[in-house]
Enzyme design. Structure first.
Site, mmCIF file in Angstrom:
data_model
loop_
_atom_site.group_PDB
_atom_site.id
_atom_site.type_symbol
_atom_site.label_atom_id
_atom_site.label_comp_id
_atom_site.label_asym_id
_atom_site.label_seq_id
_atom_site.Cartn_x
_atom_site.Cartn_y
_atom_site.Cartn_z
ATOM 1 N N TYR A 35 -45.808 -19.405 -88.625
ATOM 2 C CA TYR A 35 -44.577 -18.859 -87.750
ATOM 3 C C TYR A 35 -43.294 -18.634 -88.790
ATOM 4 O O TYR A 35 -42.499 -17.935 -88.348
ATOM 5 C CB TYR A 35 -44.128 -19.579 -86.472
ATOM 6 C CG TYR A 35 -43.324 -20.657 -86.767
ATOM 7 C CD1 TYR A 35 -42.008 -20.646 -86.350
ATOM 8 C CD2 TYR A 35 -43.651 -21.939 -87.302
ATOM 9 C CE1 TYR A 35 -41.059 -21.846 -86.608
ATOM 10 C CE2 TYR A 35 -43.008 -23.161 -87.286
ATOM 11 C CZ TYR A 35 -41.730 -23.062 -87.110
ATOM 12 O OH TYR A 35 -40.830 -24.131 -87.296
ATOM 13 N N GLN A 69 -49.973 -21.467 -85.050
ATOM 14 C CA GLN A 69 -48.704 -21.321 -84.890
ATOM 15 C C GLN A 69 -47.613 -21.742 -85.775
ATOM 16 O O GLN A 69 -46.800 -21.356 -86.377
ATOM 17 C CB GLN A 69 -48.220 -21.788 -83.274
ATOM 18 C CG GLN A 69 -46.760 -20.870 -83.088
ATOM 19 C CD GLN A 69 -46.267 -21.496 -81.749
ATOM 20 O OE1 GLN A 69 -46.962 -21.905 -80.769
ATOM 21 N NE2 GLN A 69 -44.910 -20.806 -81.438
ATOM 22 N N ARG A 125 -37.589 -30.467 -85.531
ATOM 23 C CA ARG A 125 -36.129 -30.269 -86.406
ATOM 24 C C ARG A 125 -35.478 -31.425 -86.281
ATOM 25 O O ARG A 125 -36.166 -32.410 -86.559
ATOM 26 C CB ARG A 125 -35.721 -28.829 -86.069
ATOM 27 C CG ARG A 125 -36.390 -27.708 -86.670
ATOM 28 C CD ARG A 125 -35.383 -26.547 -86.406
ATOM 29 N NE ARG A 125 -34.915 -26.059 -84.891
ATOM 30 C CZ ARG A 125 -35.600 -25.460 -84.087
ATOM 31 N NH1 ARG A 125 -36.786 -24.819 -84.416
ATOM 32 N NH2 ARG A 125 -34.946 -25.313 -82.807
ATOM 33 N N LYS A 138 -50.543 -16.673 -80.764
ATOM 34 C CA LYS A 138 -50.228 -16.351 -79.317
ATOM 35 C C LYS A 138 -51.004 -14.963 -78.993
ATOM 36 O O LYS A 138 -51.099 -14.942 -77.907
ATOM 37 C CB LYS A 138 -48.823 -15.974 -79.531
ATOM 38 C CG LYS A 138 -47.887 -16.961 -79.893
ATOM 39 C CD LYS A 138 -47.505 -18.029 -78.216
ATOM 40 C CE LYS A 138 -46.218 -18.651 -78.497
ATOM 41 N NZ LYS A 138 -45.998 -19.281 -77.218
ATOM 42 N N ASP A 159 -48.624 -18.072 -71.171
ATOM 43 C CA ASP A 159 -48.869 -17.725 -72.788
ATOM 44 C C ASP A 159 -49.457 -18.730 -73.383
ATOM 45 O O ASP A 159 -48.899 -19.484 -74.007
ATOM 46 C CB ASP A 159 -47.183 -17.735 -72.934
ATOM 47 C CG ASP A 159 -47.027 -17.253 -74.494
ATOM 48 O OD1 ASP A 159 -47.903 -16.458 -74.825
ATOM 49 O OD2 ASP A 159 -45.814 -17.400 -75.005
ATOM 50 N N SER A 195 -53.067 -13.908 -73.164
ATOM 51 C CA SER A 195 -52.091 -14.158 -72.024
ATOM 52 C C SER A 195 -52.559 -13.978 -70.684
ATOM 53 O O SER A 195 -53.148 -12.804 -70.378
ATOM 54 C CB SER A 195 -50.716 -13.445 -72.339
ATOM 55 O OG SER A 195 -50.161 -13.493 -73.732
ATOM 56 N N THR A 215 -41.576 -20.514 -72.060
ATOM 57 C CA THR A 215 -42.016 -21.713 -71.274
ATOM 58 C C THR A 215 -40.670 -22.019 -70.440
ATOM 59 O O THR A 215 -39.474 -22.231 -70.742
ATOM 60 C CB THR A 215 -42.200 -22.581 -72.208
ATOM 61 O OG1 THR A 215 -43.227 -22.084 -73.258
ATOM 62 C CG2 THR A 215 -42.635 -23.838 -71.539
ATOM 63 N N HIS A 265 -36.800 -26.611 -72.803
ATOM 64 C CA HIS A 265 -37.883 -26.264 -73.786
ATOM 65 C C HIS A 265 -37.434 -26.170 -75.063
ATOM 66 O O HIS A 265 -38.200 -26.929 -75.944
ATOM 67 C CB HIS A 265 -38.626 -25.036 -73.302
ATOM 68 C CG HIS A 265 -39.804 -24.658 -74.215
ATOM 69 N ND1 HIS A 265 -40.918 -25.468 -74.249
ATOM 70 C CD2 HIS A 265 -39.904 -23.514 -74.870
ATOM 71 C CE1 HIS A 265 -41.693 -24.843 -75.192
ATOM 72 N NE2 HIS A 265 -41.301 -23.649 -75.597
#
Length: 423
Positions: A251, A247, A149, A260, A240, A264, A356, A140
């Site tokens: 973040y 996000q 990235r 988030k 989640d 949940s 995850t 993940h």
């Protein structure tokens, strides 16, 4: 510890074929129905054993339990009695349910003690004081790093040296069956000049497992990898929920927040560490070697088959993911040891999600972000509909089970429907 032999058991309770709740499992939960106030129970097949009835009838008399221990709206006080007690209660119930055992089967309280599961409403099994979410699947983390990235340096420099995690929101953890509203907030796509506000357009699930601690520590104390499992009572499935557009905008630099903390969802039955023993397995090899406080002896991975389904409103569920908990790079002993190595204190009922759970194949990715690869490869449902992310009216259903020969231990499911944004 791996591949240990488990004695074969049969039960006088009628257990449907492929039931998650076999005599080898016996998970704990909190339930109520039209007649009964919230109380503790153990699942077996399509029944719930009302532990308060067994206690009142003296089945646990040699354990000297508090009179009302099973008549509370959470398992915290019971779990806090320690594994010596909780293990004895589970083993006693297992004995009472065995084929050759007549004590409960022929007792006058049997009808009162065995509650129909379909008539029960499952509640939160514990009061969660604190919740931590880890980021422990290398597949993940690599997928996300590749998407956002540098594909050649997908993992950040610290990732293979420590179990990355963040402190989440405990108040919005809910049991299976409770719907959620689509969250709203700020988002800013790369092609936008300034942020906008509105309902999330990229609502996602994350397939996770969470463990629950059953012992507390004091500030300044730390838990070693050797002792970590003594502090862990059991596991639940964990969804989640994530608003990817919120996000992505928020973040940096401090991590997840509104993307988030809105919800949940967990499965309501806690599968105990004792039930998981037959399914231990080795974890992926860790390279480079971790620091001494994170080194482990024995197997702390578990072979748990996991599935995710998306069910459109008035439609049938379609499986979109098949994964396994054994893929996790960082194990539960390392997660708890790292969490407490700085002296952070923990409490009974605290919850720690795995992050995850993604496997090595495209159908084993544990989120829509990965399955649809950031929206570029829509996932096709059995109906022919496509999904890039979760839409209003969709229900996300997660299931998990372990199987070894005739021994099956499952988690049931965690299911939640997405409702439109509240105005």
């Amino acid at each position: 510890m791996k591949n240990q032999k488990v004695a074969s058991k049969t039960t006088w309770v009628q257990v449907p074929k492929n039931s998650d709740f076999t005599i080898y499992n016996l998970p704990f939960g909190i339930f109520k129905n039209k007649r009964l106030s919230p109380r503790a129970g153990i699942a077996i097949g399509d029944k719930i054993v009302d532990l308060s009835v067994l206690h009142a009838e003296g089945f646990f008399s040699d354990m000297h339990l508090p009179d009302d221990i099973f008549l509370k709206d959470s398992l915290n006080d019971f779990i806090g009695l320690g594994k010596n007690v909780t293990r004895k209660v589970r083993e006693k119930v297992q004995y009472l349910l065995e084929e050759e055992s007549a004590e409960l089967r022929d007792h006058q309280c049997r009808g009162k003690a065995m509650v129909n599961r379909q008539e029960a409403e499952m509640l939160m099994p514990v009061k969660v004081g604190d919740y931590t979410d880890f980021y422990s699947s290398m597949e993940h983390a690599t997928n996300v790093g590749t998407m956002f990235r540098d594909p050649d340096n997908a993992l950040l420099p610290n990732w293979k040296h420590l179990p990355v995690g963040y402190h989440g929101r405990a108040s919005s953890i809910i049991p299976s069956g409770v719907p959620i509203h689509r969250p709203k907030g700020q988002y800013k796509d790369p092609n936008m000049d300034k942020p906008e506000f509105g309902p999330s357009r990229r609502l996602d699930f994350e397939l996770e497992l969470a463990f629950i601690t059953g012992k507390s520590t004091k500030m300044g104390d730390s838990v070693s990898t050797k002792d970590a499992e003594d502090y862990i009572f059991g596991f639940v499935l964990f969804n989640d929920w994530s608003a990817r557009d919120l996000q992505a905008w928020e973040y940096v630099p401090l991590g997840p927040f509104l993307g988030k903390n809105f919800a949940s969802s967990i499965s309501p039955w806690i599968v105990t560490m004792e039930a998981m023993e037959p399914f231990r397995t080795s974890s992926p090899k860790q390279d480079p070697e971790v620091l001494p406080y994170l080194q482990c002896e024995g197997d702390h991975g578990f072979d748990i088959n996991l599935e995710v389904f998306i069910q459109p409103e008035n439609g049938k569920p379609s499986k979109v993911c098949s994964s396994n908990y054994k893929y996790m790079y960082w194990n539960i002993a390392q997660q708890l040891a790292h969490h407490t190595v700085n002296g952070c204190n923990i409490n009974v009922g605290d919850m720690y999600a795995s992050g995850t759970i993604s496997g090595p194949t495209e159908d084993s990715y544990g989120s829509m972000l990965e399955l649809a690869w950031k929206g570029t490869k829509p996932v096709k449902l059995d109906s022919g509909e496509e999904r890039k992310f979760i839409e209003d009216g969709d229900s996300v259903i997660m299931k998990g089970h372990c199987q070894k020969d005739e021994i099956r231990v499952g988690f049931g499911e965690v299911s939640s429907k997405v409702l439109p944004t509240k105005k």
